[in-house]
Design an enzyme around this catalytic site. Structure first.
Site, PDB file in Angstrom:
ATOM      1  N   HIS A  50       0.859  -1.197  -0.038  1.00 55.28           N
ATOM      2  CA  HIS A  50      -0.020  -0.152  -0.045  1.00 55.28           C
ATOM      3  C   HIS A  50       0.960   1.185  -0.057  1.00 55.28           C
ATOM      4  O   HIS A  50       1.853   1.217   0.705  1.00 55.28           O
ATOM      5  CB  HIS A  50      -0.961   0.058   1.291  1.00 55.28           C
ATOM      6  CG  HIS A  50      -1.836  -1.123   1.205  1.00 55.28           C
ATOM      7  ND1 HIS A  50      -3.094  -1.259   0.398  1.00 55.28           N
ATOM      8  CD2 HIS A  50      -2.237  -2.204   1.877  1.00 55.28           C
ATOM      9  CE1 HIS A  50      -3.698  -2.046   0.618  1.00 55.28           C
ATOM     10  NE2 HIS A  50      -3.230  -2.898   1.456  1.00 55.28           N
ATOM     11  N   LYS A 250     -10.680  -1.721   3.281  1.00 55.99           N
ATOM     12  CA  LYS A 250     -10.417  -0.880   2.135  1.00 55.99           C
ATOM     13  C   LYS A 250     -11.413  -1.321   1.237  1.00 55.99           C
ATOM     14  O   LYS A 250     -11.253  -0.899  -0.036  1.00 55.99           O
ATOM     15  CB  LYS A 250      -9.032  -1.197   1.877  1.00 55.99           C
ATOM     16  CG  LYS A 250      -7.905  -0.707   2.764  1.00 55.99           C
ATOM     17  CD  LYS A 250      -6.540  -0.878   2.274  1.00 55.99           C
ATOM     18  CE  LYS A 250      -5.590  -0.576   3.479  1.00 55.99           C
ATOM     19  NZ  LYS A 250      -5.560  -1.927   4.415  1.00 55.99           N
ATOM     20  N   ARG A 311      -7.580 -11.878   9.027  1.00 55.50           N
ATOM     21  CA  ARG A 311      -6.665 -10.662   9.614  1.00 55.50           C
ATOM     22  C   ARG A 311      -6.784 -10.921  11.259  1.00 55.50           C
ATOM     23  O   ARG A 311      -7.745 -11.496  11.758  1.00 55.50           O
ATOM     24  CB  ARG A 311      -7.650  -9.294   9.498  1.00 55.50           C
ATOM     25  CG  ARG A 311      -8.016  -9.473   7.792  1.00 55.50           C
ATOM     26  CD  ARG A 311      -8.916  -8.030   7.721  1.00 55.50           C
ATOM     27  NE  ARG A 311      -9.231  -7.806   6.292  1.00 55.50           N
ATOM     28  CZ  ARG A 311     -10.229  -8.334   5.569  1.00 55.50           C
ATOM     29  NH1 ARG A 311     -11.120  -9.209   6.156  1.00 55.50           N
ATOM     30  NH2 ARG A 311     -10.564  -7.987   4.641  1.00 55.50           N
ATOM     31  N   CYS A 437      -5.197 -26.387 -13.690  1.00 56.27           N
ATOM     32  CA  CYS A 437      -5.740 -27.668 -13.041  1.00 56.27           C
ATOM     33  C   CYS A 437      -5.529 -27.924 -11.629  1.00 56.27           C
ATOM     34  O   CYS A 437      -5.825 -28.926 -11.016  1.00 56.27           O
ATOM     35  CB  CYS A 437      -5.086 -28.931 -14.131  1.00 56.27           C
ATOM     36  SG  CYS A 437      -3.535 -29.343 -13.209  1.00 56.27           S
TER      37      CYS A 437
HETATM   38  C1  FAD Z   1      -7.744 -10.822   3.870  1.00 55.51           C
HETATM   39  C2  FAD Z   1      -6.473 -10.089   4.033  1.00 55.51           C
HETATM   40  C3  FAD Z   1      -5.866  -9.136   3.195  1.00 55.51           C
HETATM   41  C4  FAD Z   1      -4.773  -8.424   3.537  1.00 55.51           C
HETATM   42  N1  FAD Z   1      -4.108  -7.887   2.437  1.00 55.51           N
HETATM   43  C5  FAD Z   1      -2.905  -6.989   2.811  1.00 55.51           C
HETATM   44  C6  FAD Z   1      -2.343  -6.196   1.674  1.00 55.51           C
HETATM   45  O1  FAD Z   1      -2.826  -6.300   0.591  1.00 55.51           O
HETATM   46  N2  FAD Z   1      -1.382  -5.377   2.213  1.00 55.51           N
HETATM   47  C7  FAD Z   1      -0.771  -5.645   3.373  1.00 55.51           C
HETATM   48  O2  FAD Z   1       0.099  -4.928   3.632  1.00 55.51           O
HETATM   49  N3  FAD Z   1      -1.199  -6.370   4.329  1.00 55.51           N
HETATM   50  C8  FAD Z   1      -2.465  -7.202   4.096  1.00 55.51           C
HETATM   51  N4  FAD Z   1      -2.966  -7.742   4.952  1.00 55.51           N
HETATM   52  C9  FAD Z   1      -1.977  -8.191   6.267  1.00 55.51           C
HETATM   53  C10 FAD Z   1      -1.161  -9.071   6.285  1.00 55.51           C
HETATM   54  O3  FAD Z   1      -1.423 -10.244   5.401  1.00 55.51           O
HETATM   55  C11 FAD Z   1      -0.598  -9.197   7.657  1.00 55.51           C
HETATM   56  O4  FAD Z   1      -0.373  -8.089   8.345  1.00 55.51           O
HETATM   57  C12 FAD Z   1       0.576 -10.214   7.732  1.00 55.51           C
HETATM   58  O5  FAD Z   1       0.520 -11.395   6.937  1.00 55.51           O
HETATM   59  C13 FAD Z   1       0.699 -10.670   9.385  1.00 55.51           C
HETATM   60  O6  FAD Z   1       1.904 -11.310   9.218  1.00 55.51           O
HETATM   61  P1  FAD Z   1       2.370 -12.033  10.587  1.00 55.51           P
HETATM   62  O7  FAD Z   1       3.705 -12.584  10.442  1.00 55.51           O
HETATM   63  O8  FAD Z   1       2.039 -11.226  11.789  1.00 55.51           O
HETATM   64  O9  FAD Z   1       1.042 -13.339  11.068  1.00 55.51           O
HETATM   65  P2  FAD Z   1       1.017 -14.821  10.431  1.00 55.51           P
HETATM   66  O10 FAD Z   1       1.464 -14.722   8.657  1.00 55.51           O
HETATM   67  O11 FAD Z   1       0.007 -15.493  10.758  1.00 55.51           O
HETATM   68  O12 FAD Z   1       2.465 -15.368  11.028  1.00 55.51           O
HETATM   69  C14 FAD Z   1       2.113 -15.632  12.415  1.00 55.51           C
HETATM   70  C15 FAD Z   1       3.041 -17.276  12.630  1.00 55.51           C
HETATM   71  O13 FAD Z   1       2.842 -17.641  13.931  1.00 55.51           O
HETATM   72  C16 FAD Z   1       2.819 -19.061  13.816  1.00 55.51           C
HETATM   73  N5  FAD Z   1       2.472 -19.342  15.273  1.00 55.51           N
HETATM   74  C17 FAD Z   1       1.203 -19.089  16.146  1.00 55.51           C
HETATM   75  N6  FAD Z   1       1.201 -19.509  17.262  1.00 55.51           N
HETATM   76  C18 FAD Z   1       2.392 -19.974  17.576  1.00 55.51           C
HETATM   77  C19 FAD Z   1       2.958 -20.533  18.565  1.00 55.51           C
HETATM   78  N7  FAD Z   1       2.388 -20.988  19.603  1.00 55.51           N
HETATM   79  N8  FAD Z   1       4.428 -21.126  18.299  1.00 55.51           N
HETATM   80  C20 FAD Z   1       4.961 -21.096  17.284  1.00 55.51           C
HETATM   81  N9  FAD Z   1       4.477 -20.561  16.178  1.00 55.51           N
HETATM   82  C21 FAD Z   1       3.266 -19.996  16.100  1.00 55.51           C
HETATM   83  C22 FAD Z   1       1.669 -19.172  13.015  1.00 55.51           C
HETATM   84  O14 FAD Z   1       1.604 -20.647  12.609  1.00 55.51           O
HETATM   85  C23 FAD Z   1       2.133 -18.145  11.804  1.00 55.51           C
HETATM   86  O15 FAD Z   1       2.879 -18.724  10.862  1.00 55.51           O
HETATM   87  C24 FAD Z   1      -4.160  -8.679   4.607  1.00 55.51           C
HETATM   88  C25 FAD Z   1      -4.751  -9.406   5.675  1.00 55.51           C
HETATM   89  C26 FAD Z   1      -5.813 -10.480   5.185  1.00 55.51           C
HETATM   90  C27 FAD Z   1      -6.269 -11.505   6.293  1.00 55.51           C
END
Ligand code: FAD
Length: 490
Positions: A50, A250, A311, A437
């Site tokens: 973004h 958004k 999210r 596929c």
């Molecule tokens: C529908 C949607 C659309 C989005 N679109 C955008 C976009 O276009 N642009 C943008 O900037 N952002 C976007 N976002 C936001 C973005 O995807 C997230 O901010 C980002 O992926 C978050 O990453 P993370 O590493 O915090 O979470 P995650 O990817 O969920 O990683 C957290 C990790 O922690 C692990 N975990 C959890 N508990 C434990 C435990 N007890 N022990 C060990 N590991 C654990 C999980 O398995 C996971 O792999 C979007 C989100 C969604 C859902």
């Protein structure tokens, strides 16, 4: 051994922190509960980088998004992940909406977002994006917005972090944490890890991790977003198309991917089940209807997959990045959108916090910020391919016909640092199964290659870890047994 830093969570945030910290002379480990990194929210989102005008000014996510966007240019050069700065439109369909666009432009420009412009000339708008509805009355054009492959970015971050010494442990669900004498003792599925500093980047589970240390000051709720993905070349779009935003999101966008598909989504549904990534008829209808207000000729017959992502919505509706009351414990929680955009800026902030904690941040002499670009069959010319195939005939063996993926690429994905261990691990790294596929042809071959390269039997190969086996036994096992019996009797 006691690590200097342990990171819980191998999503884009945990991996970005790991890669940024890998620059320093620190002993670092990352623990991920799933069979692979990039298995949570990072796997299923819009993949939009973004521009940063969307969030209100009181939120820290606004500044981190603007800074994060800037950092993508250098990061993409160093890490070689697919990223294209194609620009976005926020589309106004009514005259009254123009003043909102003007306000976003004014504030965004004041905050340093480059190139924002409100375009009211319909002819010019439709020249820039011919598939946009002719009901358009104006757009906010943000040329700095881009598209990225979120999981390929995450694999690149992890590979580079591992090259620089970070240790990755998958299938390690953290279930208990103790903190005594400035050392964290982390229990994860039968293993115990110790660290002086602990970073919680556990996405949807971050509140649970925080509570393990008695810190119960925020909660995370899942908000589902559903998508429809279309086949490559079904329709070409040159811009990311957003509707006017609502209070909760958004809105439903129509957007190209870095691989030449387009998708429509996401909707925004508050749910209670933190694991529920099912798609629903009502949700997909909502998504399609929303998309059609921007692009009326969405090619529904060319849809190849539906999916949903969750999210991690915190009660504050803003990122929670805190040096907590427990010395050495940093929460990086509630990273909803624009978390993907902000990942490099969030990592910078974590470095600042570690510095405040007195962690010695000495840059390694042999730090290497570069991760080589994975070679792809479809990027080569005929002459280049001839050479490649001569050197290794596996370049000439196409495993996935839809995406033209060779056996060589799959083997590379398995043997890369933090390499693929599952069918999805291969699919998300080099794309067999991503095409029209959806793996119908190539899945058995991918199973065969994983089994051979990892030296494990077919029936132990899983789609994405735990009990997601795709093969349960030999269908003609009884015939083999009969044969053996007959042979013995002879
Ligand atoms: C529908 C949607 C659309 C989005 N679109 C955008 C976009 O276009 N642009 C943008 O900037 N952002 C976007 N976002 C936001 C973005 O995807 C997230 O901010 C980002 O992926 C978050 O990453 P993370 O590493 O915090 O979470 P995650 O990817 O969920 O990683 C957290 C990790 O922690 C692990 N975990 C959890 N508990 C434990 C435990 N007890 N022990 C060990 N590991 C654990 C999980 O398995 C996971 O792999 C979007 C989100 C969604 C859902």
């Amino acid at each position: 051994m006691i690590y200097d830093v342990i990171i819980i969570g191998g999503g884009v945030i945990g991996c970005s922190i790991a890669r940024t910290l890998s620059k320093y002379n620190l002993k670092i480990a990352l623990l991920e509960k799933e069979a692979d990194i990039a298995s949570g929210t990072t796997k299923a989102n819009s993949g939009v980088v973004h521009a940063g005008y969307a969030a209100e000014r009181q939120y820290i996510k606004r500044n981190l998004c603007i800074r994060g966007n800037e950092l993508y240019t250098q990061a993409a050069k160093e890490l070689n992940f697919p990223f294209k700065r194609i620009g976005s439109f926020v589309v106004a369909l009514e005259d009254e909406q123009i003043k909102d666009l003007e306000e976003k432009k004014k504030q965004g420009t004041e905050d340093g977002i480059p190139g924002l412009e409100v375009i009211l000339d319909k002819k010019k708008i439709l020249e820039m994006e011919p598939n946009l509805t002719d009901q358009v009355v104006g757009v906010l054009h943000a040329p700095s917005a881009g598209i990225v492959s979120p999981y390929e970015l995450t694999f690149a971050l992890a590979e580079n972090a591992a090259m620089n010494g970070v240790q990755f442990f998958r299938n390690q669900e953290v279930i208990k944490i103790l903190h005594r004498d400035y050392v964290f003792t982390i229990h994860a599925r039968g293993s115990i890890y110790k660290s002086n500093n602990l970073i919680n980047a556990a996405g949807l589970y971050a509140d649970k991790i925080s509570k393990m240390l008695g810190l119960d000051y925020f909660s995370i709720l899942p908000r589902k977003g559903e998508y429809i993905l279309f086949d490559k070349n079904a329709l070409q779009l040159s811009k990311i198309l957003f509707p006017m935003p609502t209070k909760v999101s958004k809105g439903i966008l129509v957007c190209p991917t870095v691989h030449g598909n387009i998708f429509v989504g996401p909707n925004a549904q508050n749910i209670t089940d933190i694991e529920d990534i099912s798609t629903t008829e009502a949700g997909l209808k909502e998504v399609l209807e929303g998309g059609r207000t921007l692009v009326p000729n969405l090619p529904l017959r060319a849809s190849i997959r539906n999916f949903a992502g969750l999210r991690a919505v915190p009660d504050s509706y803003d990122f929670i990045i805190d040096n907590t009351d427990i010395y050495g414990f940093i929460n990086v929680a509630g990273i909803l959108s624009p978390g993907l955009t902000s990942c490099f800026a969030i990592a910078e902030k974590v470095v600042d916090y570690l510095e405040l904690l007195g962690v010695e941040l000495k840059v390694k002499e042999n730090y290497n910020p570069y991760r080589p670009k994975p070679e792809r069959f479809k990027d080569f010319t005929k002459q280049e391919l001839d050479k490649k195939i001569k050197a290794d005939p596996k370049w000439g063996k196409i495993i996935c016909r839809c995406e033209t993926v060779s056996e060589h690429e799959i083997i590379e994905a398995i043997h890369a640092p933090v390499g693929a261990r599952t069918i999805d691990g291969v699919k998300f790294r080099c794309r067999p199964g991503m095409g029209r596929c959806q793996g119908g042809f190539c899945t058995p071959r991918v199973v065969e290659i994983l089994s051979r390269e990892l030296n494990i039997p077919y029936h132990q190969i899983t789609k994405r870890g735990d009990d997601t086996h795709v093969l349960v036994g030999l269908t003609k096992e009884f015939l083999l047994e009969e044969n053996e019996k007959e042979e013995k009797e002879k």
